[in-house]
Write a protein that holds these residues in place. Structure first.
Motif, PDB file in Angstrom:
ATOM      1  N   LYS A   1      -2.600  22.812   5.967  1.00 11.16           N
ATOM      2  CA  LYS A   1      -4.185  23.702   6.362  1.00 11.16           C
ATOM      3  C   LYS A   1      -3.586  23.725   4.775  1.00 11.16           C
ATOM      4  O   LYS A   1      -5.371  24.219   4.136  1.00 11.16           O
ATOM      5  N   PHE A   2      -2.541  24.443   4.371  1.00 13.97           N
ATOM      6  CA  PHE A   2      -2.467  25.079   2.422  1.00 13.97           C
ATOM      7  C   PHE A   2      -2.589  23.286   1.916  1.00 13.97           C
ATOM      8  O   PHE A   2      -1.303  23.645   0.448  1.00 13.97           O
ATOM      9  N   ALA A   3      -1.826  22.085   2.694  1.00 10.37           N
ATOM     10  CA  ALA A   3      -1.448  21.203   1.682  1.00 10.37           C
ATOM     11  C   ALA A   3      -2.095  20.675   0.125  1.00 10.37           C
ATOM     12  O   ALA A   3      -3.942  21.132   0.458  1.00 10.37           O
ATOM     13  N   GLN A   4      -1.844  20.640  -0.495  1.00 10.83           N
ATOM     14  CA  GLN A   4      -2.608  20.218  -2.292  1.00 10.83           C
ATOM     15  C   GLN A   4      -3.070  18.504  -1.726  1.00 10.83           C
ATOM     16  O   GLN A   4      -3.415  17.833  -2.455  1.00 10.83           O
ATOM     17  N   GLY A   5      -2.195  17.428  -1.192  1.00  9.53           N
ATOM     18  CA  GLY A   5      -1.598  16.238  -1.063  1.00  9.53           C
ATOM     19  C   GLY A   5      -1.628  15.348   0.689  1.00  9.53           C
ATOM     20  O   GLY A   5      -1.202  16.120   1.362  1.00  9.53           O
ATOM     21  N   LEU A   6      -1.517  14.728   1.012  1.00 12.71           N
ATOM     22  CA  LEU A   6      -1.549  13.825   2.204  1.00 12.71           C
ATOM     23  C   LEU A   6      -0.833  12.454   1.627  1.00 12.71           C
ATOM     24  O   LEU A   6      -1.219  11.488   0.905  1.00 12.71           O
ATOM     25  N   LEU A   7       0.002  12.674   2.652  1.00  9.97           N
ATOM     26  CA  LEU A   7       1.270  11.143   2.393  1.00  9.97           C
ATOM     27  C   LEU A   7       1.102  10.816   3.688  1.00  9.97           C
ATOM     28  O   LEU A   7       1.555  11.483   4.887  1.00  9.97           O
ATOM     29  N   ILE A   8       0.654   9.061   3.238  1.00 14.88           N
ATOM     30  CA  ILE A   8       0.479   8.927   4.485  1.00 14.88           C
ATOM     31  C   ILE A   8       1.171   7.098   4.098  1.00 14.88           C
ATOM     32  O   ILE A   8       0.955   6.166   3.730  1.00 14.88           O
ATOM     33  N   THR A   9       2.672   6.765   5.754  1.00 17.50           N
ATOM     34  CA  THR A   9       3.067   5.934   5.437  1.00 17.50           C
ATOM     35  C   THR A   9       2.368   4.187   5.666  1.00 17.50           C
ATOM     36  O   THR A   9       1.148   4.616   6.096  1.00 17.50           O
ATOM     37  N   SER A  10       2.279   3.134   5.309  1.00 19.15           N
ATOM     38  CA  SER A  10       1.839   2.090   5.412  1.00 19.15           C
ATOM     39  C   SER A  10       2.399   1.185   5.129  1.00 19.15           C
ATOM     40  O   SER A  10       3.244   1.058   3.273  1.00 19.15           O
ATOM     41  N   THR A  11       2.130  -0.239   5.253  1.00 17.38           N
ATOM     42  CA  THR A  11       2.819  -1.249   5.033  1.00 17.38           C
ATOM     43  C   THR A  11       1.909  -2.678   4.462  1.00 17.38           C
ATOM     44  O   THR A  11       1.098  -2.938   5.428  1.00 17.38           O
ATOM     45  N   LEU A  12       1.638  -2.912   2.776  1.00 16.72           N
ATOM     46  CA  LEU A  12       0.898  -3.406   2.758  1.00 16.72           C
ATOM     47  C   LEU A  12      -0.532  -3.391   2.983  1.00 16.72           C
ATOM     48  O   LEU A  12      -1.073  -4.295   3.659  1.00 16.72           O
ATOM     49  N   GLY A  13      -0.343  -1.889   3.147  1.00 17.60           N
ATOM     50  CA  GLY A  13      -1.750  -1.007   3.077  1.00 17.60           C
ATOM     51  C   GLY A  13      -2.448  -1.097   4.059  1.00 17.60           C
ATOM     52  O   GLY A  13      -3.429  -1.024   4.469  1.00 17.60           O
ATOM     53  N   LYS A  14      -1.445  -1.686   5.118  1.00 13.10           N
ATOM     54  CA  LYS A  14      -1.683  -1.359   7.152  1.00 13.10           C
ATOM     55  C   LYS A  14      -1.524   0.010   7.301  1.00 13.10           C
ATOM     56  O   LYS A  14      -0.228  -0.155   7.412  1.00 13.10           O
ATOM     57  N   VAL A  15      -2.280   0.933   7.642  1.00 12.91           N
ATOM     58  CA  VAL A  15      -1.517   1.968   8.539  1.00 12.91           C
ATOM     59  C   VAL A  15      -1.863   1.460  10.316  1.00 12.91           C
ATOM     60  O   VAL A  15      -2.409   1.239  11.043  1.00 12.91           O
ATOM     61  N   GLU A  16      -0.609   1.693  11.410  1.00  6.93           N
ATOM     62  CA  GLU A  16      -0.543   1.319  12.091  1.00  6.93           C
ATOM     63  C   GLU A  16      -0.112   2.502  13.216  1.00  6.93           C
ATOM     64  O   GLU A  16       0.626   3.626  12.568  1.00  6.93           O
TER      65      GLU A  16
END
Length: 149
Positions: free
Chosen positions: A80-95
């Motif tokens: 709720k208070f995050a300034q950013g978001l980190l999403i892991t991915s492999t070669l641009g693909k989120v699974e």
């Protein structure tokens, strides 16, 4: 006497585990959206913005003008208070089941992506946000009720 204490403690831990598992199952049922298109991955993912809905869900905007609802396996309390978001991915693909979400403030506290739903338009996006906000309100009320007892 010690054996009885150990048995009582073991039983209490078992009951707590069952209650936790039951709550997790109920939450999982709430965060299932058959009216939305469920996908297993997002190809060529480039995040162009995001917004949290509650600690179990986040909506990410991807190029070109596509939004996705990510349902997380566990809650991220600081989302709720995050300034950013980190999403892991492999070669641009989120699974689903492979990648996870975290915040820059606590990058080691990750939550695996449980489900991904494609959101067609702004109306669908707003409708699902309202539905999730309603879940969260009911869940919070139940938690408060349980704490009062």
């Amino acid at each position: 006497m010690k054996i009885w204490n150990i048995l009582a403690l073991s039983f209490a831990i078992f009951l707590a585990g069952c209650a936790s598992s039951e709550a997790s199952k109920e939450r999982s049922a709430l965060y299932t959206f058959p009216e939305l298109e469920q996908v297993n991955s997002i190809d060529n993912f480039r995040m162009d913005g995001w917004e949290n809905v509650d600690k179990y869900t986040v909506i990410v905007n991807s190029k070109p003008r596509q939004s996705y609802l990510l349902v997380l396996n566990g809650g991220l309390n600081n989302l709720k208070f995050a300034q950013g978001l980190l999403i892991t991915s492999t070669l641009g693909k989120v699974e689903v089941g492979f990648d996870s979400v975290a915040t820059p403030q606590e990058p080691m506290q990750k939550s695996q992506i449980k489900r991904i739903y494609r959101l067609k338009d702004k109306a669908e996006k707003e409708a699902i946000k309202q539905k999730i906000i309603a879940f969260a309100a009911v869940e919070e009320k139940e938690a408060d009720k349980g704490n009062a007892e």
